[in-house]
Design a protein around this motif. Structure first.
Motif, PDB file in Angstrom:
ATOM      1  N   MET A 172       3.895   0.561  -3.556  1.00 14.14           N
ATOM      2  CA  MET A 172       3.863  -0.658  -4.389  1.00 14.14           C
ATOM      3  C   MET A 172       5.148  -0.830  -5.046  1.00 14.14           C
ATOM      4  SD  MET A 172       0.286  -1.609  -5.919  1.00 14.14           S
ATOM      5  CE  MET A 172      -1.030  -2.168  -4.903  1.00 14.14           C
ATOM      6  N   PRO A 173       5.888  -2.067  -4.909  1.00 14.84           N
ATOM      7  CA  PRO A 173       7.286  -2.092  -5.723  1.00 14.84           C
ATOM      8  C   PRO A 173       6.700  -2.373  -7.134  1.00 14.84           C
ATOM      9  CG  PRO A 173       6.292  -4.268  -4.766  1.00 14.84           C
ATOM     10  CD  PRO A 173       5.367  -2.949  -4.284  1.00 14.84           C
ATOM     11  N   THR A 174       7.859  -2.132  -8.144  1.00 17.44           N
ATOM     12  CA  THR A 174       7.810  -2.184  -9.437  1.00 17.44           C
ATOM     13  C   THR A 174       7.973  -3.485  -9.882  1.00 17.44           C
ATOM     14  OG1 THR A 174       9.749  -1.090  -9.710  1.00 17.44           O
ATOM     15  CG2 THR A 174       7.950   0.554  -9.604  1.00 17.44           C
ATOM     16  N   VAL A 175       7.061  -4.315  -9.523  1.00 14.99           N
ATOM     17  CA  VAL A 175       7.406  -5.724 -10.029  1.00 14.99           C
ATOM     18  C   VAL A 175       6.023  -6.191 -10.692  1.00 14.99           C
ATOM     19  CG1 VAL A 175       9.493  -6.212  -8.563  1.00 14.99           C
ATOM     20  CG2 VAL A 175       6.990  -6.859  -8.057  1.00 14.99           C
ATOM     21  N   LYS A 176       6.022  -7.437 -11.331  1.00 19.70           N
ATOM     22  CA  LYS A 176       4.817  -8.036 -11.759  1.00 19.70           C
ATOM     23  C   LYS A 176       4.089  -8.200 -10.477  1.00 19.70           C
ATOM     24  CE  LYS A 176       6.063  -8.854 -16.582  1.00 19.70           C
ATOM     25  NZ  LYS A 176       6.325  -9.857 -17.630  1.00 19.70           N
ATOM     26  N   SER A 177       2.719  -8.448 -10.692  1.00 24.88           N
ATOM     27  CA  SER A 177       1.908  -8.787  -9.380  1.00 24.88           C
ATOM     28  C   SER A 177       2.379  -7.845  -8.339  1.00 24.88           C
ATOM     29  CB  SER A 177       2.152 -10.204  -8.956  1.00 24.88           C
ATOM     30  OG  SER A 177       1.450 -10.856 -10.086  1.00 24.88           O
ATOM     31  N   GLU A 178       2.431  -6.712  -8.631  1.00 27.30           N
ATOM     32  CA  GLU A 178       2.838  -5.799  -7.679  1.00 27.30           C
ATOM     33  C   GLU A 178       2.038  -5.592  -6.350  1.00 27.30           C
ATOM     34  OE1 GLU A 178      -0.014  -3.426 -10.203  1.00 27.30           O
ATOM     35  OE2 GLU A 178       1.772  -4.736 -10.521  1.00 27.30           O
ATOM     36  N   ASP A 179       0.609  -5.807  -6.578  1.00 28.45           N
ATOM     37  CA  ASP A 179      -0.391  -5.870  -5.392  1.00 28.45           C
ATOM     38  C   ASP A 179      -0.059  -7.037  -4.545  1.00 28.45           C
ATOM     39  OD1 ASP A 179      -1.071  -7.616  -7.269  1.00 28.45           O
ATOM     40  OD2 ASP A 179      -3.195  -6.820  -7.545  1.00 28.45           O
ATOM     41  N   THR A 180       0.241  -8.266  -4.931  1.00 28.58           N
ATOM     42  CA  THR A 180       0.636  -9.298  -4.146  1.00 28.58           C
ATOM     43  C   THR A 180       1.936  -9.070  -3.577  1.00 28.58           C
ATOM     44  OG1 THR A 180      -0.825 -10.846  -5.599  1.00 28.58           O
ATOM     45  CG2 THR A 180       0.806 -11.888  -4.152  1.00 28.58           C
ATOM     46  N   ALA A 181       2.828  -8.468  -4.127  1.00 25.68           N
ATOM     47  CA  ALA A 181       4.081  -8.035  -3.587  1.00 25.68           C
ATOM     48  C   ALA A 181       3.895  -7.179  -2.298  1.00 25.68           C
ATOM     49  CB  ALA A 181       5.100  -7.717  -4.624  1.00 25.68           C
ATOM     50  N   LEU A 218       0.789 -17.815 -13.379  1.00 26.77           N
ATOM     51  CA  LEU A 218       1.730 -18.760 -12.705  1.00 26.77           C
ATOM     52  C   LEU A 218       3.176 -18.483 -12.630  1.00 26.77           C
ATOM     53  CD1 LEU A 218       0.373 -22.227 -14.402  1.00 26.77           C
ATOM     54  CD2 LEU A 218      -0.127 -21.206 -12.033  1.00 26.77           C
ATOM     55  N   ARG A 219       3.658 -17.913 -13.715  1.00 28.06           N
ATOM     56  CA  ARG A 219       5.108 -17.241 -13.744  1.00 28.06           C
ATOM     57  C   ARG A 219       5.162 -16.167 -12.843  1.00 28.06           C
ATOM     58  NH1 ARG A 219       4.977 -16.126 -18.885  1.00 28.06           N
ATOM     59  NH2 ARG A 219       5.563 -18.083 -19.515  1.00 28.06           N
ATOM     60  N   ARG A 220       4.288 -15.267 -12.643  1.00 21.82           N
ATOM     61  CA  ARG A 220       4.379 -14.171 -11.744  1.00 21.82           C
ATOM     62  C   ARG A 220       4.582 -14.581 -10.250  1.00 21.82           C
ATOM     63  NH1 ARG A 220      -0.188 -10.720 -12.328  1.00 21.82           N
ATOM     64  NH2 ARG A 220      -1.298 -12.216 -13.870  1.00 21.82           N
TER      65      ARG A 220
END
Length: 252
Positions: A172-181, A218-220
């Motif tokens: 998983m990438p280390t970003v917010k909403s990592e699962d969707t990413a 929404l922001r993510r």
């Protein structure tokens, strides 16, 4: 090990829920699994709850992995992925629940479809884990373009076959909403996700969860479109509109 399902659970401050979550895994009709509880430096009694559970049950399929510092769900899942011994990878959030037939039915479905990536339907639940009757239906398949406007894939329902998709691709990438990413990245690589339209999980909507903050959600998703996927403002707005419509429909 062929047929072994590695279940990865990032664990942080879930003393109220983790026992019930482990119980739902122990109750699975498919018994060839290992449960990797990746403890992300909780500040409550979560580690003690897990240790007492393991001592009481003596179930050697359950493993507690302690991280040395708090790094968030993405890194916790990635550590679990590194430790996993199974051919199949399933994710479960520490406050969510599975129906007893979840693993058995999903693995059978995956084999029928000869798929690398599958997911299932699920039901919203209250803080006590009781189903609300609001069930999310899922499509038969999702490709990358479809997923951009329909992020209906819920982390607690997914399963991967590491003989068809590498473990490196599952990090998983280390970003917010990592699962969707991660779903976007996998599907962008040409894979198709297959949906089993059956309610096999319960998504506990605790008031303190990150996903309960609608503005943050929404922001993510907007940032995923613009930063992770590199979409133009026009394309981002197009997909964002349909994502928002479907997100509202799932909750009403």
């Amino acid at each position: 090990m062929d047929g072994l399902i590695s279940i990865i659970v990032p664990v942080y401050n879930v003393e109220k829920y983790i026992g019930e979550t482990i119980d739902c895994v122990a109750a699975q009709t498919y018994e060839n699994w290992e449960l990797l509880l990746v403890e992300d430096c909780s500040s409550d009694t979560t580690p003690t709850v897990i240790e007492r559970y393991m001592e009481k049950t003596q179930d050697h399929r359950i493993r507690l992995i302690r991280l040395s510092s708090n790094n968030g769900a993405a890194r916790a899942r990635n550590r679990g992925l590194q430790e996993a011994k199974g051919r199949y990878i399933a994710y479960l959030d520490a406050d969510d629940l599975w129906e007893p037939e979840k693993l058995e039915k999903e693995l059978e479905f995956m084999r029928q479809k000869n798929a690398a990536f599958v997911f299932t339907g699920y039901e919203f639940a209250d803080e006590k884990g009781r189903g609300t009757g609001k069930v999310v239906r899922v499509p038969e398949t999702l490709n990358y373009e479809q997923a951009l406007s329909n992020t209906t894939i819920f982390t607690t329902t997914v399963m991967f076959d590491t003989e068809k998709i590498s473990r490196e691709q599952l990090e998983m990438p280390t970003v917010k909403s990592e699962d969707t990413a991660l779903w976007f990245r996998i599907l962008r690589g040409g894979y198709v996700a297959y949906g089993l339209d059956e309610n096999l999980a319960r998504y506990r909507r605790a008031g303190t969860s990150l996903s309960s903050n609608k503005l943050e959600a929404l922001r993510r998703i907007w940032n995923l479109y613009r930063r992770s996927e590199g979409l133009s403002i026009a394309d981002s707005a197009y997909h964002f509109f349909f994502w928002a419509v479907r997100a509202v429909k799932r909750r009403i």
